[in-house]
Write a protein that holds these residues in place. Structure first.
Motif, PDB file in Angstrom:
ATOM      1  N   GLN A  98       0.852  -1.189   0.000  1.00  0.00           N
ATOM      2  CA  GLN A  98       0.000   0.000   0.000  1.00  0.00           C
ATOM      3  C   GLN A  98       0.885   1.234   0.000  1.00  0.00           C
ATOM      4  OE1 GLN A  98      -2.824  -0.156   3.211  1.00  0.00           O
ATOM      5  NE2 GLN A  98      -3.843  -1.957   2.392  1.00  0.00           N
ATOM      6  N   SER A  99       0.616   2.127  -0.945  1.00  0.00           N
ATOM      7  CA  SER A  99       1.398   3.337  -1.114  1.00  0.00           C
ATOM      8  C   SER A  99       1.052   4.371  -0.045  1.00  0.00           C
ATOM      9  CB  SER A  99       1.101   3.910  -2.506  1.00  0.00           C
ATOM     10  OG  SER A  99       1.741   5.132  -2.685  1.00  0.00           O
ATOM     11  N   ARG A 100       2.065   5.090   0.438  1.00  0.00           N
ATOM     12  CA  ARG A 100       1.871   6.177   1.392  1.00  0.00           C
ATOM     13  C   ARG A 100       2.677   7.392   0.925  1.00  0.00           C
ATOM     14  NH1 ARG A 100      -1.338   3.100   2.935  1.00  0.00           N
ATOM     15  NH2 ARG A 100      -1.665   2.218   4.990  1.00  0.00           N
ATOM     16  N   LEU A 101       2.017   8.522   0.769  1.00  0.00           N
ATOM     17  CA  LEU A 101       2.704   9.779   0.502  1.00  0.00           C
ATOM     18  C   LEU A 101       3.145  10.318   1.856  1.00  0.00           C
ATOM     19  CD1 LEU A 101       3.406  11.600  -1.873  1.00  0.00           C
ATOM     20  CD2 LEU A 101       1.317  12.868  -1.424  1.00  0.00           C
ATOM     21  N   VAL A 102       4.423  10.643   2.004  1.00  0.00           N
ATOM     22  CA  VAL A 102       4.948  11.039   3.304  1.00  0.00           C
ATOM     23  C   VAL A 102       5.675  12.378   3.221  1.00  0.00           C
ATOM     24  CG1 VAL A 102       5.170   8.677   4.169  1.00  0.00           C
ATOM     25  CG2 VAL A 102       7.096   9.725   2.978  1.00  0.00           C
ATOM     26  N   ARG A 103       5.753  13.028   4.375  1.00  0.00           N
ATOM     27  CA  ARG A 103       6.569  14.235   4.521  1.00  0.00           C
ATOM     28  C   ARG A 103       7.789  13.845   5.328  1.00  0.00           C
ATOM     29  NH1 ARG A 103       7.138  18.910   7.934  1.00  0.00           N
ATOM     30  NH2 ARG A 103       5.592  18.145   9.394  1.00  0.00           N
ATOM     31  N   THR A 104       8.953  14.117   4.763  1.00  0.00           N
ATOM     32  CA  THR A 104      10.193  13.718   5.426  1.00  0.00           C
ATOM     33  C   THR A 104      10.852  14.896   6.113  1.00  0.00           C
ATOM     34  OG1 THR A 104      11.460  14.029   3.394  1.00  0.00           O
ATOM     35  CG2 THR A 104      10.611  11.813   3.825  1.00  0.00           C
ATOM     36  N   GLY A 105      11.698  14.551   7.060  1.00  0.00           N
ATOM     37  CA  GLY A 105      12.461  15.550   7.794  1.00  0.00           C
ATOM     38  C   GLY A 105      13.935  15.362   7.529  1.00  0.00           C
ATOM     39  N   ARG A 106      14.679  15.362   8.599  1.00  0.00           N
ATOM     40  CA  ARG A 106      16.142  15.357   8.541  1.00  0.00           C
ATOM     41  C   ARG A 106      16.708  14.022   8.063  1.00  0.00           C
ATOM     42  NH1 ARG A 106      20.202  17.008  13.274  1.00  0.00           N
ATOM     43  NH2 ARG A 106      19.679  14.957  14.028  1.00  0.00           N
ATOM     44  N   LEU A 107      17.695  14.109   7.203  1.00  0.00           N
ATOM     45  CA  LEU A 107      18.460  12.947   6.772  1.00  0.00           C
ATOM     46  C   LEU A 107      19.517  12.659   7.824  1.00  0.00           C
ATOM     47  CD1 LEU A 107      19.093  10.881   4.553  1.00  0.00           C
ATOM     48  CD2 LEU A 107      20.600  12.593   3.536  1.00  0.00           C
ATOM     49  N   ARG A 108      19.600  11.400   8.243  1.00  0.00           N
ATOM     50  CA  ARG A 108      20.594  10.991   9.240  1.00  0.00           C
ATOM     51  C   ARG A 108      21.460   9.892   8.647  1.00  0.00           C
ATOM     52  NH1 ARG A 108      18.236  10.386  15.061  1.00  0.00           N
ATOM     53  NH2 ARG A 108      19.442   8.519  14.722  1.00  0.00           N
ATOM     54  N   ALA A 109      22.521   9.564   9.318  1.00  0.00           N
ATOM     55  CA  ALA A 109      23.421   8.522   8.835  1.00  0.00           C
ATOM     56  C   ALA A 109      22.720   7.167   8.760  1.00  0.00           C
ATOM     57  CB  ALA A 109      24.653   8.429   9.729  1.00  0.00           C
ATOM     58  N   ASP A 110      21.736   6.943   9.634  1.00  0.00           N
ATOM     59  CA  ASP A 110      21.069   5.646   9.694  1.00  0.00           C
ATOM     60  C   ASP A 110      19.677   5.643   9.067  1.00  0.00           C
ATOM     61  OD1 ASP A 110      20.195   7.322  11.701  1.00  0.00           O
ATOM     62  OD2 ASP A 110      20.053   5.767  13.226  1.00  0.00           O
ATOM     63  N   GLY A 111      19.315   6.699   8.331  1.00  0.00           N
ATOM     64  CA  GLY A 111      18.020   6.735   7.656  1.00  0.00           C
ATOM     65  C   GLY A 111      17.490   8.147   7.532  1.00  0.00           C
ATOM     66  N   ILE A 112      16.208   8.244   7.243  1.00  0.00           N
ATOM     67  CA  ILE A 112      15.567   9.541   7.103  1.00  0.00           C
ATOM     68  C   ILE A 112      14.331   9.574   7.994  1.00  0.00           C
ATOM     69  CG2 ILE A 112      14.188   8.871   5.089  1.00  0.00           C
ATOM     70  CD1 ILE A 112      14.853  11.793   4.041  1.00  0.00           C
ATOM     71  N   VAL A 113      14.078  10.716   8.589  1.00  0.00           N
ATOM     72  CA  VAL A 113      12.945  10.876   9.498  1.00  0.00           C
ATOM     73  C   VAL A 113      11.684  11.129   8.688  1.00  0.00           C
ATOM     74  CG1 VAL A 113      11.989  12.291  11.358  1.00  0.00           C
ATOM     75  CG2 VAL A 113      14.431  11.750  11.335  1.00  0.00           C
ATOM     76  N   VAL A 114      10.626  10.370   8.977  1.00  0.00           N
ATOM     77  CA  VAL A 114       9.313  10.574   8.362  1.00  0.00           C
ATOM     78  C   VAL A 114       8.442  11.285   9.393  1.00  0.00           C
ATOM     79  CG1 VAL A 114       7.253   9.462   7.424  1.00  0.00           C
ATOM     80  CG2 VAL A 114       9.519   8.584   6.849  1.00  0.00           C
ATOM     81  N   LEU A 115       8.001  12.487   9.049  1.00  0.00           N
ATOM     82  CA  LEU A 115       7.238  13.324   9.975  1.00  0.00           C
ATOM     83  C   LEU A 115       5.736  13.099   9.880  1.00  0.00           C
ATOM     84  CD1 LEU A 115       9.213  16.617   9.323  1.00  0.00           C
ATOM     85  CD2 LEU A 115       9.477  15.060  11.267  1.00  0.00           C
ATOM     86  N   GLU A 116       5.238  12.824   8.680  1.00  0.00           N
ATOM     87  CA  GLU A 116       3.798  12.638   8.470  1.00  0.00           C
ATOM     88  C   GLU A 116       3.555  11.592   7.398  1.00  0.00           C
ATOM     89  OE1 GLU A 116       2.141  16.375   7.302  1.00  0.00           O
ATOM     90  OE2 GLU A 116       2.422  17.270   9.276  1.00  0.00           O
ATOM     91  N   GLY A 117       2.429  10.892   7.511  1.00  0.00           N
ATOM     92  CA  GLY A 117       1.993   9.971   6.474  1.00  0.00           C
ATOM     93  C   GLY A 117       2.261   8.514   6.759  1.00  0.00           C
ATOM     94  N   LEU A 118       2.874   8.216   7.894  1.00  0.00           N
ATOM     95  CA  LEU A 118       3.206   6.837   8.243  1.00  0.00           C
ATOM     96  C   LEU A 118       2.849   6.573   9.692  1.00  0.00           C
ATOM     97  CD1 LEU A 118       4.619   4.152   7.425  1.00  0.00           C
ATOM     98  CD2 LEU A 118       6.753   5.174   8.240  1.00  0.00           C
ATOM     99  N   GLY A 119       2.121   5.500   9.936  1.00  0.00           N
ATOM    100  CA  GLY A 119       1.763   5.119  11.289  1.00  0.00           C
ATOM    101  C   GLY A 119       2.868   4.311  11.943  1.00  0.00           C
ATOM    102  N   ALA A 120       2.995   4.425  13.256  1.00  0.00           N
ATOM    103  CA  ALA A 120       4.064   3.749  13.994  1.00  0.00           C
ATOM    104  C   ALA A 120       4.002   2.235  13.868  1.00  0.00           C
ATOM    105  CB  ALA A 120       4.014   4.153  15.465  1.00  0.00           C
TER     106      ALA A 120
END
Length: 86
Positions: A39-61
């Protein structure tokens, strides 16, 4: 086939960079595995980190993010989870 990963990062979630697919116009998309389907999710991302990228909106925990082969996944395609990470 899918590998699953998402880790809580404060109020946001941290996902591997490879899980994101460019959705055009500065947007990002990722896919989650739900009921054996992608299932596709459009997300808003935040800061890029060495171990991944932060997803701020659009994804449930509790959602399971597809990271292996995400660029070739289609919405509604059947998926089989091979491993869970994080």
């Amino acid at each position: 086939h899918a590998r699953i990963a998402a880790r809580p990062q404060g109020q946001a979630l941290l996902v591997p960079l490879g899980a994101l697919v460019d959705a055009g116009e500065g947007s990002a998309r990722l896919f989650v595995a739900a009921d054996g389907r992608a299932q596709s999710r459009l997300v808003r991302t935040g800061r890029l980190r060495a171990d991944g990228i932060v997803v701020l909106e659009g994804l449930g925990a509790a959602e399971e993010v597809i990271v292996g082969g995400a660029a070739w996944v289609n919405d509604g395609a059947p998926v089989r989870v091979l491993a869970r990470e994080g």
